[in-house]
Design a protein around this motif. Structure first.
Motif, PDB file in Angstrom:
ATOM      1  N   VAL A  48       0.834  -1.207   0.000  1.00  0.00           N
ATOM      2  CA  VAL A  48       0.000   0.000   0.000  1.00  0.00           C
ATOM      3  C   VAL A  48       0.862   1.247   0.000  1.00  0.00           C
ATOM      4  O   VAL A  48       0.558   2.243  -0.682  1.00  0.00           O
ATOM      5  N   ASN A  49       1.962   1.231   0.743  1.00  0.00           N
ATOM      6  CA  ASN A  49       2.861   2.382   0.754  1.00  0.00           C
ATOM      7  C   ASN A  49       3.358   2.698  -0.655  1.00  0.00           C
ATOM      8  O   ASN A  49       3.346   3.853  -1.092  1.00  0.00           O
ATOM      9  N   ASN A  94       0.823   4.124  -3.070  1.00  0.00           N
ATOM     10  CA  ASN A  94       0.756   5.588  -2.978  1.00  0.00           C
ATOM     11  C   ASN A  94       1.886   6.244  -3.759  1.00  0.00           C
ATOM     12  O   ASN A  94       1.690   7.258  -4.446  1.00  0.00           O
ATOM     13  N   MET A  97       0.872   4.830   8.422  1.00  0.00           N
ATOM     14  CA  MET A  97      -0.148   4.557   7.416  1.00  0.00           C
ATOM     15  C   MET A  97      -1.367   5.468   7.607  1.00  0.00           C
ATOM     16  O   MET A  97      -1.992   5.901   6.632  1.00  0.00           O
ATOM     17  N   GLN A 133      -0.465   8.835   6.151  1.00  0.00           N
ATOM     18  CA  GLN A 133      -0.538   8.822   4.688  1.00  0.00           C
ATOM     19  C   GLN A 133      -1.974   8.972   4.204  1.00  0.00           C
ATOM     20  O   GLN A 133      -2.251   9.681   3.230  1.00  0.00           O
ATOM     21  N   ALA A 134      -2.911   8.296   4.880  1.00  0.00           N
ATOM     22  CA  ALA A 134      -4.320   8.424   4.507  1.00  0.00           C
ATOM     23  C   ALA A 134      -4.793   9.862   4.644  1.00  0.00           C
ATOM     24  O   ALA A 134      -5.483  10.403   3.760  1.00  0.00           O
ATOM     25  N   THR A 178       5.231   8.350   5.346  1.00  0.00           N
ATOM     26  CA  THR A 178       6.038   7.326   4.691  1.00  0.00           C
ATOM     27  C   THR A 178       7.343   7.104   5.444  1.00  0.00           C
ATOM     28  O   THR A 178       7.826   5.966   5.549  1.00  0.00           O
ATOM     29  N   SER A 214      -5.184   3.355   2.134  1.00  0.00           N
ATOM     30  CA  SER A 214      -4.175   3.561   3.181  1.00  0.00           C
ATOM     31  C   SER A 214      -4.784   3.446   4.568  1.00  0.00           C
ATOM     32  O   SER A 214      -4.176   2.878   5.492  1.00  0.00           O
ATOM     33  N   SER A 219      -5.212  -0.195   5.328  1.00  0.00           N
ATOM     34  CA  SER A 219      -3.938  -0.822   5.655  1.00  0.00           C
ATOM     35  C   SER A 219      -3.538  -0.559   7.104  1.00  0.00           C
ATOM     36  O   SER A 219      -3.036  -1.450   7.794  1.00  0.00           O
TER      37      SER A 219
END
Length: 425
Positions: free
Chosen positions: A250-251, A254, A311, A314-315, A341, A403, A406
């Motif tokens: 998922v990282n 992105n 995570m 990031q979302a 990240t 994200s 995750s």
């Protein structure tokens, strides 16, 4: 110290400072090979090749991601079987034609082919420098080692993206930005061939000193696992390893989406190429610099909560970027995305090092990086399809939702793999 010399092999950052520093420099050159093209290629696709469909433009990211993912597996397998240095050198040989192909490309197929070679280069070289650094430092400082490794790589992505954007703005989209890649490849071949030393002896030393966890959790992860068993444990069965693999995917989903989509999104505000390059550089720049802190922090406070927080950040960052339509909002979002990240990237690699037995560590890193780097392709294809159907902002909203999901998986399934203790150099 390395095997085959008159001096004994020792583990630790201080004992191996010269080789560790050299490998940090080599990995910076690995990252620079990606940075030379990130700002430029999406713009080149539209201005010189007349490509307008987002899915088609993102084919080069998908080709890169799929090839890199496959190369990661071979990097791990071959580094355990034949040694680390031969894999590192082979990876740099694949880089030689890449900038030349991008300069000469008469059509988009050449760009895709160049990114296939770049994916092989990145998979072989980056995976190998990761494994070599984990070999050198031993069990106590894995987070710090991965923080320094990833900071060098993604810091170079940021600096080179910014420099390539400047060169493109001053001189044109070709050939100036890609001359950087020619210089990076030549320097990396020199350093890797003449000065980097084999580190597999350090892994053998650690394997001889390996002690199982007191709680018995890793008793089934002994030295004699087959390649198929290592794949299954890292991908699906072992809670920490498999949670790390999905979070890594998922990282990089992105990152792959941002690679192909962010320059086009930022261009909708009629920003100049230099500002687009700055916006794109903020993400890997904060990501790279932040890992200097977060990698070592995970050695002190543990891995799980740092990954969950990263995570989640990031979302939130992607939601902010999706909701914005100008420089200020995008700059804030990319900085937050880089920070999230940074919390995740070195820490996930440290989890793999914590759990995997030294005898098959290279293969476990390879499997993890297969899943992680498939995220490039998933992000590129998903981003392209959603952007074509619903628009650029909708594609970023989709990544934000993924994200967040995750983060929930990590919070619910991963256990803490590292008992914090006083770290000595």
């Amino acid at each position: 110290m390395t095997a085959g010399t008159s001096r004994p092999v020792r583990l630790g950052l201080r004992a191996n400072a010269a080789q560790f520093t050299l490998l940090v420099a080599v990995n910076a050159l690995v990252g620079g090979m990606v940075g030379q093209q990130q700002t430029v290629l999406p713009l080149l696709a539209e201005s010189e090749f007349g490509l307008t469909g987002y899915t088609f433009i993102f084919t080069y990211v998908a080709a890169f991601g799929i090839t890199k993912a496959i190369a990661n597996w071979f990097a791990g397998t071959f580094s355990d079987r034949y040694g680390r240095k031969p894999v590192l050198l082979a990876g740099w040989l694949f880089a030689v034609p890449v900038p030349l192909m991008l300069i000469a490309a008469p059509n988009w197929g050449w760009v895709v082919a160049a990114n296939v070679l770049l994916g092989i280069n990145q998979g072989l070289t980056w995976s190998t420098t990761v494994v070599m650094k984990i070999d050198l430092v031993g069990p106590r400082q894995r987070g710090l080692a991965m923080g320094l490794n990833e900071a060098a790589g993604y810091g170079a992505v940021a600096v080179t993206s910014l420099l390539a954007g400047y060169l493109a703005e001053q001189f044109a989209l070709r050939p100036a930005p890609f001359l950087l890649g020619i210089a990076y490849t030549a320097l990396a071949l020199l350093l890797s061939g003449a000065f980097v030393k084999e580190t597999r002896g350090h892994a053998h030393l650690e394997a001889g000193q390996h002690t199982p966890r007191a709680d018995g959790r890793h008793d089934h992860l002994h030295a004699g696992l087959t390649d198929r068993q290592i794949w299954a444990q890292t991908s699906l069965k072992e809670p920490a390893l498999s949670s790390a693999s999905q979070a890594g995917l998922v990282n990089n989903l992105n990152f792959g989406l941002s690679w192909g989509l962010f320059p086009l999104l930022f261009a909708t505000a009629d920003l100049p190429v230099g500002q687009i390059g700055l916006l794109f550089a903020l993400y890997p720049g904060v990501w790279g610099a932040g890992q200097l802190i977060t990698g070592a922090l995970s050695d002190r406070v543990g891995r799980k909560h740092l990954i969950t927080a990263g995570m989640t950040a990031q979302a939130a960052a992607l939601a902010l970027i999706a909701a914005s339509d100008g420089f200020a909002g995008w700059a804030t979002g990319t900085v937050l995305l880089g920070a999230g990240t940074a919390m995740v990237y070195p820490t996930l690699l440290a989890v793999i090092g914590d759990v995997a037995h030294p005898a098959w560590r290279g293969r476990a890193v390879g499997v993890y990086r297969v899943w992680r780097d498939l995220g490039y392709a998933v992000g590129a294809v998903l981003g392209g399809i959603v952007a074509d159907l619903l628009g650029l902002h909708a594609a970023v909203w989709a990544a934000a939702a993924i994200s967040a999901g995750s983060a929930l998986v990590v919070a619910g399934r991963m256990y803490e793999t590292h008992r914090p203790r006083k770290v000595s150099a």
